[in-house]
Design an enzyme around this catalytic site. Structure first.
Site, PDB file in Angstrom:
ATOM      1  N   GLU A   9      11.031   6.677 -29.878  1.00 54.63           N
ATOM      2  CA  GLU A   9      11.382   7.153 -28.542  1.00 54.63           C
ATOM      3  C   GLU A   9      12.714   6.625 -28.025  1.00 54.63           C
ATOM      4  OE1 GLU A   9       8.956   5.074 -29.482  1.00 54.63           O
ATOM      5  OE2 GLU A   9       8.473   3.569 -27.963  1.00 54.63           O
ATOM      6  N   HIS A  32       4.629  13.308 -27.724  1.00 55.93           N
ATOM      7  CA  HIS A  32       4.402  11.859 -27.740  1.00 55.93           C
ATOM      8  C   HIS A  32       5.691  11.097 -27.418  1.00 55.93           C
ATOM      9  CE1 HIS A  32       2.465   8.076 -29.192  1.00 55.93           C
ATOM     10  NE2 HIS A  32       3.718   7.777 -29.512  1.00 55.93           N
ATOM     11  N   GLU A  33       6.743  11.387 -28.165  1.00 60.24           N
ATOM     12  CA  GLU A  33       7.988  10.630 -27.960  1.00 60.24           C
ATOM     13  C   GLU A  33       8.582  10.911 -26.579  1.00 60.24           C
ATOM     14  OE1 GLU A  33       8.141   8.368 -29.963  1.00 60.24           O
ATOM     15  OE2 GLU A  33       6.978   9.199 -31.624  1.00 60.24           O
ATOM     16  N   HIS A  69       6.928   8.851 -23.920  1.00 63.82           N
ATOM     17  CA  HIS A  69       7.433   7.474 -23.852  1.00 63.82           C
ATOM     18  C   HIS A  69       8.576   7.324 -22.839  1.00 63.82           C
ATOM     19  CE1 HIS A  69       5.315   5.015 -26.751  1.00 63.82           C
ATOM     20  NE2 HIS A  69       5.568   5.814 -27.767  1.00 63.82           N
ATOM     21  N   GLU A  93       1.760   2.406 -26.084  1.00 64.41           N
ATOM     22  CA  GLU A  93       1.247   3.462 -26.964  1.00 64.41           C
ATOM     23  C   GLU A  93      -0.029   4.142 -26.456  1.00 64.41           C
ATOM     24  OE1 GLU A  93       3.081   4.743 -29.113  1.00 64.41           O
ATOM     25  OE2 GLU A  93       4.558   3.156 -29.476  1.00 64.41           O
ATOM     26  N   ASP A 102       4.877  -6.506 -36.379  1.00 64.67           N
ATOM     27  CA  ASP A 102       4.612  -5.296 -37.144  1.00 64.67           C
ATOM     28  C   ASP A 102       3.208  -5.283 -37.742  1.00 64.67           C
ATOM     29  OD1 ASP A 102       6.384  -3.209 -37.339  1.00 64.67           O
ATOM     30  OD2 ASP A 102       6.533  -3.430 -39.521  1.00 64.67           O
ATOM     31  N   TYR A 151      -3.098   2.647 -29.909  1.00 65.47           N
ATOM     32  CA  TYR A 151      -2.904   4.069 -29.608  1.00 65.47           C
ATOM     33  C   TYR A 151      -4.199   4.706 -29.133  1.00 65.47           C
ATOM     34  CZ  TYR A 151       1.551   3.923 -32.199  1.00 65.47           C
ATOM     35  OH  TYR A 151       2.818   3.637 -32.626  1.00 65.47           O
TER      36      TYR A 151
HETATM   37  N1  BES Z   1       7.215   3.669 -30.900  1.00 64.64           N
HETATM   38  C1  BES Z   1       6.481   4.254 -31.948  1.00 64.64           C
HETATM   39  C2  BES Z   1       6.968   3.859 -33.315  1.00 64.64           C
HETATM   40  C3  BES Z   1       6.900   2.363 -33.597  1.00 64.64           C
HETATM   41  C4  BES Z   1       5.785   1.627 -33.261  1.00 64.64           C
HETATM   42  C5  BES Z   1       7.937   1.751 -34.233  1.00 64.64           C
HETATM   43  C6  BES Z   1       5.750   0.275 -33.547  1.00 64.64           C
HETATM   44  C7  BES Z   1       7.907   0.395 -34.515  1.00 64.64           C
HETATM   45  C8  BES Z   1       6.806  -0.345 -34.163  1.00 64.64           C
HETATM   46  C9  BES Z   1       6.466   5.773 -31.843  1.00 64.64           C
HETATM   47  O1  BES Z   1       6.425   6.253 -30.544  1.00 64.64           O
HETATM   48  C10 BES Z   1       5.205   6.268 -32.492  1.00 64.64           C
HETATM   49  O2  BES Z   1       4.162   5.932 -32.022  1.00 64.64           O
HETATM   50  N2  BES Z   1       5.327   7.062 -33.561  1.00 64.64           N
HETATM   51  C11 BES Z   1       4.215   7.633 -34.277  1.00 64.64           C
HETATM   52  C12 BES Z   1       4.057   9.100 -33.969  1.00 64.64           C
HETATM   53  C13 BES Z   1       3.127   9.438 -32.881  1.00 64.64           C
HETATM   54  C14 BES Z   1       2.980  10.946 -32.773  1.00 64.64           C
HETATM   55  C15 BES Z   1       1.801   8.764 -32.911  1.00 64.64           C
HETATM   56  C16 BES Z   1       4.498   7.550 -35.761  1.00 64.64           C
HETATM   57  O3  BES Z   1       5.626   7.214 -36.121  1.00 64.64           O
HETATM   58  O4  BES Z   1       3.616   7.858 -36.557  1.00 64.64           O
HETATM   59 ZN    ZN Z   2       4.558   5.927 -29.615  1.00 65.71          ZN
END
Ligand code: BES
Ligand code: ZN
Length: 626
Positions: free
Chosen positions: A286, A310-311, A314, A333, A390, A398
């Protein structure tokens, strides 16, 4: 007390309240940053960067405006794998001294800079390392166009410090501007005001007027073209993909409108999306004003566009009101998944959103199962201190987070929850939020006025406890009930050609594939594939589910497609389960190693970090020539 004194007294009270709340803002200790913001904190960044594709490094200067508490004689930044060449103070610049502390594998090194009385600007001259974890340098061969190189960053969670010396915690915000120099054939884009076409000089200026935390700093450089979708929205991609991307994401203007109707004005000016090369390690990121997205959502039938909902969501939950530390990740999330489904409901109807809810509920159940009942990592409020954030940022934040909001909606009604959320985003805009301060806010603004609705609802147990408290009615999808009939028929042996699958959309196929019996003979696998063409599905979610079944049932006909998928796609959510499944058998293990040996070079450091660990990839393997 006369009027004058009353005024003075209330001023005094206001000061106390203000200083207490300021203190609460900055003193939230963040286990993943060396910064000491209560002593000296950044407010603005002026970045000057040259992108060097030959050496795979960024070189430049980060000039930070800072706010210093009276007697702090120094300021601390986060760095990781950065070469700090020189640090100066002020403008005109005066050399100062600095120290780099001991290195920690994932936190990096604190950079402590000596300040002079009255210092307002610190200039850090630095160079990144070719292995910087936020950066992926793609060769021309690894791009769609095959002619020019590509670079992109991924700063979340604590990787911004590998490409910019910064106070790298989500509780600290700053505005920024940047001057970036790239080879003239390429276009740079940032999480800021962006160019829409290349210029001959290769020099570009960027500005981000709204204060953001460091994990939202972003840069992409490549042979990138722009296509307008509406006055304030558009898409960027490599030229060969641009048309497809514009078609797939045609609903973006309507999504922004729906989001604004739900939770208030979009505060970031433009909303654009860039589709990156396939090695992008996430589905989406995002980055403000410019969502980064994987090409694996370009399915050709708009079936995976909820990633954009989703993005985009955010832009409120996360970018406007930000988790104060990564322990509060669910505030980013969980809220975003809830918001995403509300946008989808507006655009694609309740039946569609219900399918997403049920799929989410199912994946939450699976994940809780694999964690075990009492696992600490299944709380909403995490405890990631001493760990790489991480590792702890799982799907729980989520789906359990979204489900909590869904349950609250069930209790107080949609109207009340919506106005609560609208107010929440507006009152707390451009600030960070801890889980504890959210609970207080919830109690004051929603629970207090709706006590009956919350009577037998232990929201604290949701937040500070494992698993799912049994206080939420199940979510039902009417369309999945019909799919369930076909699942039952298939499991009873009905031939595929007789199943009623007409008009199914991707979500129904996903439900079908996860619902049918998983141990299948090669005849039945072949029958499924011949009838429905799963091996060649253009929908990456369906393809990956199918590849997993192929691995588990040794359906080798799908292997060549699976290998080529693993060779080009670096999205962690897809490649991790595939490697995991391969690792279950001895022959699979050998296959995983052979595929990884070829594919590793195509993955982003964020992905190789995870796969290396899974496959116990050794140093000598890493260094072996591919
Ligand atoms: N912000 C996240 C990606 C992220 C989370 C990067 C934690 C680094 C650490 C992003 O918004 C996200 O949640 N992406 C998901 C897609 C979403 C549709 C659930 C993904 O990348 O799968
Ligand atoms: Zn996200």
């Amino acid at each position: 007390m006369n009027l004058f004194h009353l005024k003075q007294f209330s001023l005094f009270l206001a000061c106390i309240i203000l200083s207490v709340s300021c203190f609460a803002q900055t003193s939230t200790s963040d286990p993943h940053s060396y910064a000491q913001p209560d002593r000296a904190v950044v407010t603005h960044l002026a970045l000057n960067l040259t992108v060097n594709f030959q050496k795979k490094v960024l070189t430049g200067k980060a000039s930070w405006n800072i706010k210093v508490n009276q007697d702090a004689g120094e300021i601390v930044f986060d760095t990781r794998d950065l070469e700090i060449r020189k640090v100066t103070l002020g403008d005109p610049e005066k050399l100062t001294t600095f120290t780099l502390g001991k290195n920690d594998d994932f936190l990096g090194k604190p950079l402590t800079v000596k300040l002079s009385p009255g210092t307002t600007v610190v200039n850090i001259y630095y160079t990144t390392s070719p292995g910087a974890a936020a950066l992926q340098w793609l060769t021309p061969q690894q791009t769609g166009g095959k002619m020019l190189p590509f670079l992109f960053t991924q700063s979340q969670a604590i990787l911004a410090r590998t490409w910019i010396p910064c106070q790298d915690g989500p509780g600290i915000r700053f505005t920024y501007e940047a001057d970036v120099k790239v080879p003239p054939a390429l276009l740079p884009l940032m999480s800021a005001s962006n160019p829409q076409e290349k210029n001959k000089s290769g020099k570009y200026h960027f500005n981000m007027a709204q204060p953001i935390p460091s994990y939202l700093l972003a840069l992409a450089v490549g042979d990138i073209a722009f296509r307008k979708l509406s006055e304030h929205t558009g898409v960027y991609a490599e030229p060969a993909m641009l048309e497809k991307v514009a078609w797939e994401f045609a609903d973006i203007p309507a999504m922004v409108a729906a989001a604004e109707r739900l939770y208030g004005p979009y505060r970031w000016d433009r909303y654009d999306v860039i589709v990156l090369p396939p090695s992008f390690p996430f589905g989406g990121m995002e980055n403000p004003r410019l969502t980064f997205a994987t090409p694996t959502v370009i399915a050709g039938d708009r079936s995976l566009v909820s990633l954009v909902s989703h993005e985009l969501a955010h832009s409120w939950s996360g970018n406007l009101v930000t988790n104060a530390t990564w322990d509060d990740f669910w505030l980013n999330e969980g809220f975003t998944v809830y918001f995403e489904r509300r946008i989808d409901e507006q655009l694609y109807g309740k039946e569609f959103a219900d399918m997403e809810w049920v799929l989410g509920r199912q994946s939450l159940a699976d994940e809780l199962n694999s964690f075990g009942e009492d696992d600490r990592d299944t709380w909403l409020k995490l405890d990631l201190s001493g760990r790489d954030p991480d590792d702890g940022m799982t799907g729980i934040a989520y789906e359990k987070g979204a489900l909590l909001l869904h349950c609250i909606e069930e209790r107080v009604g949609r109207e009340k929850l919506d106005s609560f959320l609208r107010e929440y985003f507006s009152v707390n805009a451009f600030q960070s939020m801890t889980t504890a301060s959210f609970v207080t806010y919830l109690e004051n603004e929603l629970v207090a006025t709706n006590q009956a609705a919350f009577q037998d609802f232990d929201y604290k147990q949701w937040i500070y406890g494992a698993g799912i408290p049994e206080s939420c009615p199940p979510i039902i999808s009417s369309r999945f009930l019909l799919v369930d009939l076909q699942i039952a028929a298939y499991n009873e042996g009905k031939p595929c050609s007789e199943l009623q699958t007409k008009y199914w959309v991707a979500q129904e196929w996903i439900h079908f594939l996860s619902g049918i019996q998983q141990n299948l003979s090669s005849t039945r696998m072949k029958e499924l594939d011949d009838t429905f063409g799963f091996t060649n599905s253009g929908n990456s979610e369906i393809a990956v589910l199918w590849f997993l079944m192929a691995i588990n049932n040794q359906y080798t006909a799908a292997y060549p497609q699976m290998e080529s998928f693993l060779n080009s796609v670096g999205r962690r959510k897809f490649i991790m389960p595939l490697y995991q499944a391969l690792m279950q058998t001895e022959t699979g293990k050998q296959m995983a190693m052979a595929i990884y040996k070829k594919s590793r070079q195509n993955y982003h450091p964020v992905a190789t970090g995870s796969v290396d660990e899974l496959l116990q990839w050794k140093e000598h393997d890493k260094n072996s020539p591919y």
